[in-house]
Write a protein that holds these residues in place. Structure first.
Motif, PDB file in Angstrom:
ATOM      1  N   ASP A 155      -8.387   2.092  -9.177  1.00 30.34           N
ATOM      2  CA  ASP A 155      -8.508   1.190  -8.033  1.00 30.34           C
ATOM      3  C   ASP A 155      -8.446  -0.242  -8.542  1.00 30.34           C
ATOM      4  O   ASP A 155      -9.044  -0.584  -9.548  1.00 30.34           O
ATOM      5  N   ARG A 192       7.798   1.753  -8.248  1.00 27.85           N
ATOM      6  CA  ARG A 192       6.741   2.741  -8.044  1.00 27.85           C
ATOM      7  C   ARG A 192       6.185   3.221  -9.378  1.00 27.85           C
ATOM      8  O   ARG A 192       4.997   3.465  -9.523  1.00 27.85           O
ATOM      9  N   LYS A 240       0.819  -1.211   0.000  1.00 26.69           N
ATOM     10  CA  LYS A 240       0.000   0.000   0.000  1.00 26.69           C
ATOM     11  C   LYS A 240       0.859   1.270   0.000  1.00 26.69           C
ATOM     12  O   LYS A 240       0.521   2.247  -0.661  1.00 26.69           O
ATOM     13  N   ALA A 241       1.980   1.260   0.711  1.00 26.51           N
ATOM     14  CA  ALA A 241       2.854   2.442   0.759  1.00 26.51           C
ATOM     15  C   ALA A 241       3.392   2.780  -0.634  1.00 26.51           C
ATOM     16  O   ALA A 241       3.467   3.948  -1.009  1.00 26.51           O
ATOM     17  N   ILE A 261       1.918   2.048  -3.468  1.00 27.08           N
ATOM     18  CA  ILE A 261       0.779   2.564  -4.235  1.00 27.08           C
ATOM     19  C   ILE A 261       0.495   4.005  -3.834  1.00 27.08           C
ATOM     20  O   ILE A 261       0.289   4.872  -4.683  1.00 27.08           O
ATOM     21  N   ASP A 262       0.510   4.284  -2.528  1.00 28.54           N
ATOM     22  CA  ASP A 262       0.250   5.648  -2.056  1.00 28.54           C
ATOM     23  C   ASP A 262       1.297   6.625  -2.576  1.00 28.54           C
ATOM     24  O   ASP A 262       0.980   7.764  -2.889  1.00 28.54           O
ATOM     25  N   ASP A 263       2.558   6.173  -2.674  1.00 30.30           N
ATOM     26  CA  ASP A 263       3.629   7.027  -3.194  1.00 30.30           C
ATOM     27  C   ASP A 263       3.381   7.440  -4.634  1.00 30.30           C
ATOM     28  O   ASP A 263       3.823   8.484  -5.079  1.00 30.30           O
ATOM     29  N   HIS A 269       0.159   7.221  -6.152  1.00 30.06           N
ATOM     30  CA  HIS A 269      -1.286   7.295  -6.381  1.00 30.06           C
ATOM     31  C   HIS A 269      -1.700   8.446  -7.292  1.00 30.06           C
ATOM     32  O   HIS A 269      -2.533   8.277  -8.172  1.00 30.06           O
ATOM     33  N   ASN A 270      -1.136   9.598  -7.104  1.00 28.26           N
ATOM     34  CA  ASN A 270      -1.578  10.770  -7.870  1.00 28.26           C
ATOM     35  C   ASN A 270      -0.691  11.084  -9.067  1.00 28.26           C
ATOM     36  O   ASN A 270      -0.847  12.116  -9.698  1.00 28.26           O
ATOM     37  N   SER A 329      -3.237  -3.147  -8.631  1.00 25.80           N
ATOM     38  CA  SER A 329      -2.325  -3.271  -7.495  1.00 25.80           C
ATOM     39  C   SER A 329      -1.325  -4.412  -7.648  1.00 25.80           C
ATOM     40  O   SER A 329      -0.644  -4.765  -6.703  1.00 25.80           O
TER      41      SER A 329
END
Length: 170
Positions: free
Chosen positions: A89, A121, A63-64, A66-68, A70-71, A92
């Motif tokens: 979404d 990433r 998840k980290a 993906i969050d890095d 995400h945008n 993953s």
């Protein structure tokens, strides 16, 4: 890849296949980059049925990671007119060629050799429900090994494509 010519299968789809006794079943093991940063966990193994061997690790991305990203917009090509896209979404999962990792049986950790966190990433991900195709494989190979054009010298022949050093599982 949902057609009769399909040759790559997730190991859990093949009831008559299992990991050979001289290899570790790394499903569920953590994957780290060369700096020991967590990339994700191995969700499955992709098998080339003709060659009867594993060619990819299917990694459920942490998840980290993906969050890095995400945008961010990445240069992976979407199905819609070849435009760049933001991950949706469910996107993953990534694949890692089996020859690109080292397996530590004692710690049950898989080390991605020479592939850094930023590369992972920025690597194109896919949704496990939709699987992936050869174009996705080529994009991933190009992101991991930009110095080696995955299209050069390889036609659509699976055997030739999977004979690259990145698929050599030692």
């Amino acid at each position: 890849m949902e057609n009769k010519d399909r040759n790559l299968y997730r190991l859990d789809e093949l009831s008559d296949y299992k990991v050979a006794s001289n290899y570790s079943d790394v499903t569920g093991w953590k994957v780290v980059d060369s700096d020991n940063r967590t990339i994700g966990k191995i969700d499955n193994l992709w098998v080339n049925k003709d060659m009867q061997r594993v060619v990819y690790l299917d990694v459920n991305v942490d998840k980290a990671l993906i969050d890095d990203s995400h945008n961010e917009v990445h240069d992976a090509i979407a199905q819609d007119n070849g435009k760049e896209f933001i991950y949706k979404d469910g996107d993953s999962h990534i694949i890692i060629p089996i020859g690109s990792v080292s397996i530590n049986k004692d710690t049950k950790i898989v080390l991605a050799n020479g592939i850094g966190y930023d590369t992972f990433r920025n690597t194109s991900r896919y949704n496990r429900q939709n699987n992936f195709d050869r174009d996705y494989e080529r994009r991933v190979m190009k992101s991991y090994y930009s110095e080696n054009d995955p299209d050069s010298g390889y036609d659509s022949d699976d055997d030739a494509f999977y004979r690259r050093r990145e698929f050599d599982n030692h």
